[in-house]
Design a protein around this motif. Structure first.
Motif, PDB file in Angstrom:
ATOM      1  N   SER A  96       0.823  -1.218   0.000  1.00 36.01           N
ATOM      2  CA  SER A  96       0.000   0.000   0.000  1.00 36.01           C
ATOM      3  C   SER A  96       0.854   1.263   0.000  1.00 36.01           C
ATOM      4  O   SER A  96       0.409   2.312  -0.443  1.00 36.01           O
ATOM      5  N   THR A  97       2.090   1.171   0.452  1.00 32.27           N
ATOM      6  CA  THR A  97       2.951   2.358   0.466  1.00 32.27           C
ATOM      7  C   THR A  97       3.461   2.718  -0.926  1.00 32.27           C
ATOM      8  O   THR A  97       3.843   3.853  -1.158  1.00 32.27           O
ATOM      9  N   HIS A  98       3.470   1.774  -1.858  1.00 32.79           N
ATOM     10  CA  HIS A  98       3.965   2.034  -3.216  1.00 32.79           C
ATOM     11  C   HIS A  98       2.935   1.647  -4.285  1.00 32.79           C
ATOM     12  O   HIS A  98       3.299   1.332  -5.408  1.00 32.79           O
ATOM     13  N   LYS A  99       1.656   1.682  -3.944  1.00 34.62           N
ATOM     14  CA  LYS A  99       0.608   1.188  -4.832  1.00 34.62           C
ATOM     15  C   LYS A  99       0.557   1.925  -6.176  1.00 34.62           C
ATOM     16  O   LYS A  99       0.380   1.303  -7.212  1.00 34.62           O
ATOM     17  N   ASN A 100       0.703   3.224  -6.194  1.00 32.60           N
ATOM     18  CA  ASN A 100       0.628   3.996  -7.441  1.00 32.60           C
ATOM     19  C   ASN A 100       2.000   4.524  -7.859  1.00 32.60           C
ATOM     20  O   ASN A 100       2.104   5.552  -8.500  1.00 32.60           O
ATOM     21  N   GLU A 101       3.028   3.809  -7.468  1.00 37.66           N
ATOM     22  CA  GLU A 101       4.387   4.228  -7.785  1.00 37.66           C
ATOM     23  C   GLU A 101       5.096   3.153  -8.598  1.00 37.66           C
ATOM     24  O   GLU A 101       4.712   1.986  -8.578  1.00 37.66           O
ATOM     25  N   CYS A 102       6.109   3.581  -9.325  1.00 39.22           N
ATOM     26  CA  CYS A 102       6.923   2.641 -10.089  1.00 39.22           C
ATOM     27  C   CYS A 102       8.396   2.877  -9.736  1.00 39.22           C
ATOM     28  O   CYS A 102       8.748   3.873  -9.115  1.00 39.22           O
ATOM     29  N   ILE A 103       9.222   1.940 -10.149  1.00 43.90           N
ATOM     30  CA  ILE A 103      10.645   2.038  -9.833  1.00 43.90           C
ATOM     31  C   ILE A 103      11.360   2.778 -10.961  1.00 43.90           C
ATOM     32  O   ILE A 103      11.295   2.382 -12.121  1.00 43.90           O
ATOM     33  N   GLN A 104      12.015   3.838 -10.598  1.00 45.73           N
ATOM     34  CA  GLN A 104      12.828   4.611 -11.545  1.00 45.73           C
ATOM     35  C   GLN A 104      14.283   4.435 -11.136  1.00 45.73           C
ATOM     36  O   GLN A 104      14.637   4.612  -9.977  1.00 45.73           O
ATOM     37  N   ILE A 105      15.121   4.080 -12.096  1.00 51.15           N
ATOM     38  CA  ILE A 105      16.545   3.897 -11.834  1.00 51.15           C
ATOM     39  C   ILE A 105      17.322   4.878 -12.686  1.00 51.15           C
ATOM     40  O   ILE A 105      17.153   4.932 -13.899  1.00 51.15           O
ATOM     41  N   THR A 106      18.148   5.664 -12.047  1.00 49.38           N
ATOM     42  CA  THR A 106      18.999   6.595 -12.764  1.00 49.38           C
ATOM     43  C   THR A 106      20.432   6.088 -12.666  1.00 49.38           C
ATOM     44  O   THR A 106      20.947   5.895 -11.565  1.00 49.38           O
ATOM     45  N   VAL A 107      21.035   5.843 -13.823  1.00 46.69           N
ATOM     46  CA  VAL A 107      22.415   5.369 -13.866  1.00 46.69           C
ATOM     47  C   VAL A 107      23.276   6.490 -14.429  1.00 46.69           C
ATOM     48  O   VAL A 107      22.987   7.046 -15.485  1.00 46.69           O
ATOM     49  N   ASN A 108      24.321   6.828 -13.695  1.00 41.34           N
ATOM     50  CA  ASN A 108      25.238   7.873 -14.121  1.00 41.34           C
ATOM     51  C   ASN A 108      26.652   7.438 -13.762  1.00 41.34           C
ATOM     52  O   ASN A 108      26.936   7.182 -12.596  1.00 41.34           O
ATOM     53  N   GLU A 109      27.493   7.353 -14.765  1.00 38.78           N
ATOM     54  CA  GLU A 109      28.893   6.963 -14.559  1.00 38.78           C
ATOM     55  C   GLU A 109      29.016   5.617 -13.835  1.00 38.78           C
ATOM     56  O   GLU A 109      29.859   5.440 -12.973  1.00 38.78           O
ATOM     57  N   GLY A 110      28.159   4.678 -14.177  1.00 38.75           N
ATOM     58  CA  GLY A 110      28.239   3.345 -13.597  1.00 38.75           C
ATOM     59  C   GLY A 110      27.670   3.212 -12.202  1.00 38.75           C
ATOM     60  O   GLY A 110      27.789   2.161 -11.578  1.00 38.75           O
ATOM     61  N   LYS A 111      27.018   4.237 -11.681  1.00 42.94           N
ATOM     62  CA  LYS A 111      26.378   4.165 -10.371  1.00 42.94           C
ATOM     63  C   LYS A 111      24.875   4.270 -10.558  1.00 42.94           C
ATOM     64  O   LYS A 111      24.387   5.188 -11.217  1.00 42.94           O
ATOM     65  N   ALA A 112      24.161   3.320  -9.965  1.00 46.42           N
ATOM     66  CA  ALA A 112      22.706   3.290 -10.121  1.00 46.42           C
ATOM     67  C   ALA A 112      22.015   3.701  -8.834  1.00 46.42           C
ATOM     68  O   ALA A 112      22.392   3.280  -7.746  1.00 46.42           O
ATOM     69  N   VAL A 113      20.994   4.538  -8.990  1.00 46.98           N
ATOM     70  CA  VAL A 113      20.163   4.944  -7.863  1.00 46.98           C
ATOM     71  C   VAL A 113      18.725   4.576  -8.218  1.00 46.98           C
ATOM     72  O   VAL A 113      18.160   5.096  -9.180  1.00 46.98           O
TER      73      VAL A 113
END
Length: 122
Positions: A96-113
């Motif tokens: 329920s805390t992430h019901k309307n959310e999706c996972i976004q991954i930002t990769v910059n210079e080989g580091k992923a967030v």
């Protein structure tokens, strides 16, 4: 004594009181078990969300490295365990805390967030 034995032998089924007691015991057990099961299910959904976050981060890094990309790239995690650049096809959270959310991954210079972001917004 023989009369009592014959009466007990001829007795078939349960009395109404016995049935009511059994139903009451089952109702009490269900009332105790329902919150425990509900809590366990919510914990399982949160664990699934956490595992998906880690898997998304790994998948994005693998794609970034395998395709020799440079600079900053934004990915979204799908139901199939793949990463795409299209937010519309991204998987939504289980709990329920992430019901309307999706996972976004930002990769910059080989580091992923990896983070949960609103799926409806841009």
């Amino acid at each position: 004594m023989n009369k009592l034995k014959s009466k007990l032998k001829s007795k078939k089924g349960f009395t109404l009181i016995e049935m009511l007691i059994v139903v009451a015991i089952i109702a009490i057990l269900v009332a105790i078990a329902a919150p425990v099961i509900s809590s366990s299910l919510d914990d399982a959904r949160k664990s699934t969300d956490s595992a998906n976050l880690r898997a998304a981060q790994s998948a994005a890094l693998a794609d970034y490295i395998s395709k020799d990309k440079t600079g900053s790239v934004t990915y979204y995690y799908t139901e199939d365990g793949e990463v795409v650049n299209d937010k519309a096809s991204a998987m939504t959270g289980q709990s329920s805390t992430h019901k309307n959310e999706c996972i976004q991954i930002t990769v910059n210079e080989g580091k992923a967030v990896a983070e949960w972001v609103s799926k409806s917004g841009s």
